[in-house]
Design a protein around this motif. Sequence first.
Motif, PDB file in Angstrom:
ATOM      1  N   GLN A 114       7.711 -38.820  29.706  1.00  0.00           N
ATOM      2  CA  GLN A 114       7.436 -37.419  30.058  1.00  0.00           C
ATOM      3  C   GLN A 114       6.214 -37.360  30.950  1.00  0.00           C
ATOM      4  N   VAL A 115       5.218 -38.135  30.575  1.00  0.00           N
ATOM      5  CA  VAL A 115       3.958 -38.229  31.300  1.00  0.00           C
ATOM      6  C   VAL A 115       3.548 -39.699  31.281  1.00  0.00           C
ATOM      7  N   VAL A 116       2.996 -40.170  32.404  1.00  0.00           N
ATOM      8  CA  VAL A 116       2.467 -41.531  32.461  1.00  0.00           C
ATOM      9  C   VAL A 116       0.969 -41.433  32.726  1.00  0.00           C
ATOM     10  N   LEU A 117       0.206 -41.927  31.784  1.00  0.00           N
ATOM     11  CA  LEU A 117      -1.248 -41.919  31.904  1.00  0.00           C
ATOM     12  C   LEU A 117      -1.707 -43.267  32.447  1.00  0.00           C
ATOM     13  N   LYS A 118      -2.784 -43.238  33.235  1.00  0.00           N
ATOM     14  CA  LYS A 118      -3.302 -44.516  33.720  1.00  0.00           C
ATOM     15  C   LYS A 118      -4.592 -44.867  32.990  1.00  0.00           C
ATOM     16  N   ASP A 119      -4.683 -46.134  32.673  1.00  0.00           N
ATOM     17  CA  ASP A 119      -5.838 -46.677  31.960  1.00  0.00           C
ATOM     18  C   ASP A 119      -6.204 -48.005  32.631  1.00  0.00           C
ATOM     19  N   GLU A 120      -6.636 -47.894  33.888  1.00  0.00           N
ATOM     20  CA  GLU A 120      -6.856 -49.092  34.705  1.00  0.00           C
ATOM     21  C   GLU A 120      -7.904 -50.030  34.128  1.00  0.00           C
ATOM     22  N   LYS A 121      -8.916 -49.497  33.491  1.00  0.00           N
ATOM     23  CA  LYS A 121      -9.971 -50.348  32.935  1.00  0.00           C
ATOM     24  C   LYS A 121      -9.743 -50.678  31.463  1.00  0.00           C
ATOM     25  N   THR A 148       2.713 -53.668  34.260  1.00  0.00           N
ATOM     26  CA  THR A 148       3.643 -54.406  35.132  1.00  0.00           C
ATOM     27  C   THR A 148       3.470 -55.911  34.978  1.00  0.00           C
ATOM     28  N   TRP A 149       2.314 -56.376  34.544  1.00  0.00           N
ATOM     29  CA  TRP A 149       2.048 -57.799  34.380  1.00  0.00           C
ATOM     30  C   TRP A 149       2.590 -58.345  33.058  1.00  0.00           C
ATOM     31  N   CYS A 150       3.197 -57.487  32.266  1.00  0.00           N
ATOM     32  CA  CYS A 150       3.637 -57.833  30.910  1.00  0.00           C
ATOM     33  C   CYS A 150       5.148 -58.120  30.893  1.00  0.00           C
ATOM     34  N   PRO A 151       5.565 -59.375  30.687  1.00  0.00           N
ATOM     35  CA  PRO A 151       7.004 -59.679  30.677  1.00  0.00           C
ATOM     36  C   PRO A 151       7.759 -59.009  29.531  1.00  0.00           C
ATOM     37  N   GLU A 163      -2.653 -51.923  38.106  1.00  0.00           N
ATOM     38  CA  GLU A 163      -2.871 -51.228  39.374  1.00  0.00           C
ATOM     39  C   GLU A 163      -1.865 -50.085  39.493  1.00  0.00           C
ATOM     40  N   SER A 164      -2.342 -48.916  39.850  1.00  0.00           N
ATOM     41  CA  SER A 164      -1.484 -47.731  39.935  1.00  0.00           C
ATOM     42  C   SER A 164      -0.328 -47.918  40.911  1.00  0.00           C
TER      43      SER A 164
END
Length: 182
Positions: free
Chosen positions: A122-129, A76-79, A106-107
């Motif tokens: 189809q699927v959204v994976l989170k990679d917070e770190k 989300t921080w990426c323009p 952030e999720s």
Amino acid sequence: MKKKLLIPLVLFLAVVVAFLVQLNRNAQGEDIKALESALVGKPVPMKSLTELFENKVYGDELFRQGKPVLLNVWATWCPTCYAEHQYLNKLAQQGVNIIGLNYKDESTKAIKWLKDLGNPYQVVLKDEKGSFGLDLGVYGAPETFIVDGKGVIHYRLAGDVNDKVWLGTLKPIYDKLAEQAQ
């Protein structure tokens, strides 16, 4: 004594030759923005990956669906990710299989983003770190990988997916892998 005077001249000529070689490669169509990936031709590095919405945990089966997928790294921080998002929605509507990797984000922000802008994944994976991104060799978002139905990476794009990149580079590879999967 005279040999020492030739050293700067030899170094200068070596630099000139290197520049001329690269200029020639660029003139013949080499993409200067292309980043090589050590993972091309190798399986997607595997670890347990958690889905953004339901916290479901995936293993390597996610990338071994028998059909090619785009693995799109975004945040989300990426323009630039914002700029490419509508195009990804368009590709998803055309039947292109896309898995999203929300990178160093952030999720709660990612969930709101997808609810507001649409979800092409189809699927959204989170990679917070950013640990999975690190395994992939990600420099930053957006990056997109083409993965075949057996989980092998065939191409890496650093930058946004747009009409020119899709039609000129990604679609031919994706379509070829889709034909091979049938």
